[in-house]
Design an enzyme around this catalytic site. Structure first.
Site, PDB file in Angstrom:
ATOM      1  N   HIS A 108      10.001  -0.236 -14.136  1.00 44.16           N
ATOM      2  CA  HIS A 108       9.297   1.040 -14.201  1.00 44.16           C
ATOM      3  C   HIS A 108       7.883   0.926 -14.752  1.00 44.16           C
ATOM      4  O   HIS A 108       7.145   1.903 -14.786  1.00 44.16           O
ATOM      5  CB  HIS A 108      10.073   2.028 -15.072  1.00 44.16           C
ATOM      6  CG  HIS A 108       9.943   1.737 -16.534  1.00 44.16           C
ATOM      7  ND1 HIS A 108      10.602   0.706 -17.129  1.00 44.16           N
ATOM      8  CD2 HIS A 108       9.190   2.321 -17.501  1.00 44.16           C
ATOM      9  CE1 HIS A 108      10.272   0.674 -18.415  1.00 44.16           C
ATOM     10  NE2 HIS A 108       9.419   1.630 -18.665  1.00 44.16           N
TER      11      HIS A 108
HETATM   12  C1  UD1 Z   1       7.456   6.389 -20.538  1.00 48.84           C
HETATM   13  C2  UD1 Z   1       6.788   5.546 -21.634  1.00 48.84           C
HETATM   14  C3  UD1 Z   1       7.230   4.094 -21.514  1.00 48.84           C
HETATM   15  C4  UD1 Z   1       8.740   3.980 -21.470  1.00 48.84           C
HETATM   16  C5  UD1 Z   1       9.272   4.860 -20.356  1.00 48.84           C
HETATM   17  C6  UD1 Z   1      10.766   4.808 -20.244  1.00 48.84           C
HETATM   18  C7  UD1 Z   1       4.539   6.267 -22.268  1.00 48.84           C
HETATM   19  C8  UD1 Z   1       3.109   5.911 -22.216  1.00 48.84           C
HETATM   20  N1  UD1 Z   1       5.339   5.560 -21.490  1.00 48.84           N
HETATM   21  O1  UD1 Z   1       6.964   5.954 -19.300  1.00 48.84           O
HETATM   22  O2  UD1 Z   1       6.756   3.379 -22.625  1.00 48.84           O
HETATM   23  O3  UD1 Z   1       9.100   2.630 -21.258  1.00 48.84           O
HETATM   24  O4  UD1 Z   1       8.863   6.207 -20.639  1.00 48.84           O
HETATM   25  O5  UD1 Z   1      11.221   5.638 -19.241  1.00 48.84           O
HETATM   26  O6  UD1 Z   1       4.906   7.137 -23.018  1.00 48.84           O
HETATM   27  N2  UD1 Z   1       9.587  11.916 -14.762  1.00 48.84           N
HETATM   28  C9  UD1 Z   1      10.573  12.668 -14.189  1.00 48.84           C
HETATM   29  N3  UD1 Z   1      11.618  13.049 -14.968  1.00 48.84           N
HETATM   30  C10 UD1 Z   1      11.722  12.718 -16.281  1.00 48.84           C
HETATM   31  C11 UD1 Z   1      10.703  11.921 -16.842  1.00 48.84           C
HETATM   32  C12 UD1 Z   1       9.641  11.539 -16.066  1.00 48.84           C
HETATM   33  O7  UD1 Z   1      10.537  12.988 -13.012  1.00 48.84           O
HETATM   34  O8  UD1 Z   1      12.677  13.120 -16.956  1.00 48.84           O
HETATM   35  C13 UD1 Z   1       8.422  11.522 -13.961  1.00 48.84           C
HETATM   36  C14 UD1 Z   1       7.142  12.110 -14.576  1.00 48.84           C
HETATM   37  O9  UD1 Z   1       6.887  13.389 -14.119  1.00 48.84           O
HETATM   38  C15 UD1 Z   1       6.111  11.116 -14.147  1.00 48.84           C
HETATM   39  C16 UD1 Z   1       6.873   9.809 -14.172  1.00 48.84           C
HETATM   40  O10 UD1 Z   1       8.245  10.127 -14.082  1.00 48.84           O
HETATM   41  O11 UD1 Z   1       5.683  11.361 -12.838  1.00 48.84           O
HETATM   42  C17 UD1 Z   1       6.555   9.012 -15.402  1.00 48.84           C
HETATM   43  O12 UD1 Z   1       6.913   9.702 -16.605  1.00 48.84           O
HETATM   44  P1  UD1 Z   1       6.084   9.485 -17.993  1.00 48.84           P
HETATM   45  O13 UD1 Z   1       6.786  10.129 -19.116  1.00 48.84           O
HETATM   46  O14 UD1 Z   1       4.664   9.860 -17.750  1.00 48.84           O
HETATM   47  O15 UD1 Z   1       6.066   7.935 -18.205  1.00 48.84           O
HETATM   48  P2  UD1 Z   1       7.176   6.805 -17.982  1.00 48.84           P
HETATM   49  O16 UD1 Z   1       6.750   5.965 -16.835  1.00 48.84           O
HETATM   50  O17 UD1 Z   1       8.547   7.380 -17.943  1.00 48.84           O
END
Ligand code: UD1
Length: 365
Positions: free
Chosen positions: A205
């Site tokens: 991821h």
């Molecule tokens: C975040 C953390 C990362 C961790 C990861 C575990 C930061 C900078 N990064 O990254 O360190 O390893 O979490 O998962 O804080 N999304 C959904 N549903 C959810 C959560 C996220 O659809 O429940 C989508 C968001 O809208 C976004 C993408 O997934 O488009 C990424 O989510 P985001 O929280 O920005 O960062 P992660 O890549 O999950």
């Protein structure tokens, strides 16, 4: 002593669970739990609260996704009034996600003591958003709790006064040891038709791996070989799923019949999957630690790790993203020369209790 503990994203939940338990059992501490809402899907959040017995958050900031700046700013805006209203003695943050630094900054600007659990880890790679979050959070924290020696060494090198730094072990491992038996009862192997030791688990991821199609394609070259040998179970993160659906790599993944995409797994199913796997391939931080305790070989497809103890004494192979190197490690894991993991000091299931005890003493002074 009133402590606001903050959880925001999936990897925070297994760290906050034992801390909330230890704080609840400690009469001198009044715990308050805030969920920032950084992760919000049922399978990325609520499921973990239920399975790990984390109390319902007292407050959910409901912030959700966004660019780093937007997410961080929205969390700060929503968290500030909570701190002002509750006037805690300290704010506790865990790990290295955007919620960690956002809430940390709010606390110190209001003159509230900041506690960082999982302090001092350094990948040395400032292009990683988590590395920036780690460096900044540590630089403003009053109490820094480390999981491994490298954390203490890094903080010492950065000039953090020794009396603020405590090597206490690993709260995420507290959760793993507590839930291991319960995870054994998960039916996921049967549901997926898997046999112990005859499959691999994959997670991917990290933006550096999945946002750049050229890098992702390279990783798939290596994964193609592994899935020719055994089923590769791939619980897929929302970020990775989005990227596959908008690029031609989606088709490539579909054509690999033994690379099996499943929804993000709950904690217990995932622990059952990793405990019984022949090997794990990942770019996660925490999974390097979990596989070390489980003594399951882990191939980490990153150029660096902030958790060097997992390579030094654990079961982790840090190999980067070149398929040649991934497959070399894979060959070693499948051979009799696979390294045997040992357990890092203090990863014994009691880190959260140590933290509670130290905090009570420190605040009594
Ligand atoms: C975040 C953390 C990362 C961790 C990861 C575990 C930061 C900078 N990064 O990254 O360190 O390893 O979490 O998962 O804080 N999304 C959904 N549903 C959810 C959560 C996220 O659809 O429940 C989508 C968001 O809208 C976004 C993408 O997934 O488009 C990424 O989510 P985001 O929280 O920005 O960062 P992660 O890549 O999950």
């Amino acid at each position: 002593m009133k402590i606001i503990s903050v959880a925001g994203a999936r990897p925070n939940f297994m760290k906050i669970a034992p801390l909330m338990e230890a704080f609840t059992n400690e009469p001198a501490i009044e715990p308050i739990l805030v969920h920032t809402g950084q992760h919000y899907d049922e399978r990325m959040s609520d499921l973990f609260f239920r399975q790990l017995g984390i109390p319902q958050p007292d407050i959910n900031l409901g912030v959700g996704g966004g660019s780093h700046a937007v997410q961080t700013a929205e969390i700060m805006k929503a968290f500030e009034p909570v701190v002002i209203e509750h006037k805690p003695d300290a704010v506790l943050v865990v790990g290295d996600v955007n919620s960690t630094i956002a809430c940390g900054l709010v606390a110190v600007k209001l003159g509230i003591k900041l506690i960082h659990v999982e302090a001092g880890l350094r990948s040395g790679d400032r292009s990683m958003p988590e590395e920036i979050n780690r460096v900044l959070t540590d630089s403003i924290s009053d109490y820094l709790f480390c999981t491994e020696h490298s954390g203490v060494d890094n903080l010492t090198r950065e000039g953090v006064p020794q009396e603020r730094v405590f090597l206490v072990g690993n709260v995420m491992i507290d959760t793993l040891l507590k839930n291991r038996q319960k995870a054994d009862t998960s039916g996921i192997l049967d549901d997926l038709g898997l046999r112990q030791g005859e499959y691999a688990v994959l997670t991917l991821h990290r933006p550096s791996n999945v946002d750049d199609p050229a890098v992702f394609a390279r990783l798939l070259n290596a994964l193609e070989v592994v899935q020719n040998d055994m089923p590769v179970i791939f619980p897929i993160h929302p970020r990775t799923r989005n990227n596959l659906s908008t690029s031609s790599l989606g088709g490539r993944v579909k054509s690999m019949s033994n690379l099996r995409l499943i929804d993000p797994a709950g904690y217990l199913d995932f622990l059952k999957l990793t405990s019984n796997a022949r090997l794990v391939l990942t770019d996660s931080g925490g999974i390097q630690e979990e596989t070390t305790i489980l003594k399951v070989p882990c191939i980490t497809m990153r150029e660096n790790t902030e958790r060097p103890i997992t390579v030094e004494v654990g079961s982790n192979y840090l190999v980067g993203t070149d398929p040649k190197n991934i497959l070399k490690a894979y060959g070693e894991v499948m051979s009799s020369s696979c390294k045997v993991a040992r357990i890092p000091p203090l990863w014994d299931g009691h880190a959260a209790e140590r933290i509670a005890e130290i905090l009570v003493k420190q605040f009594a002074e």
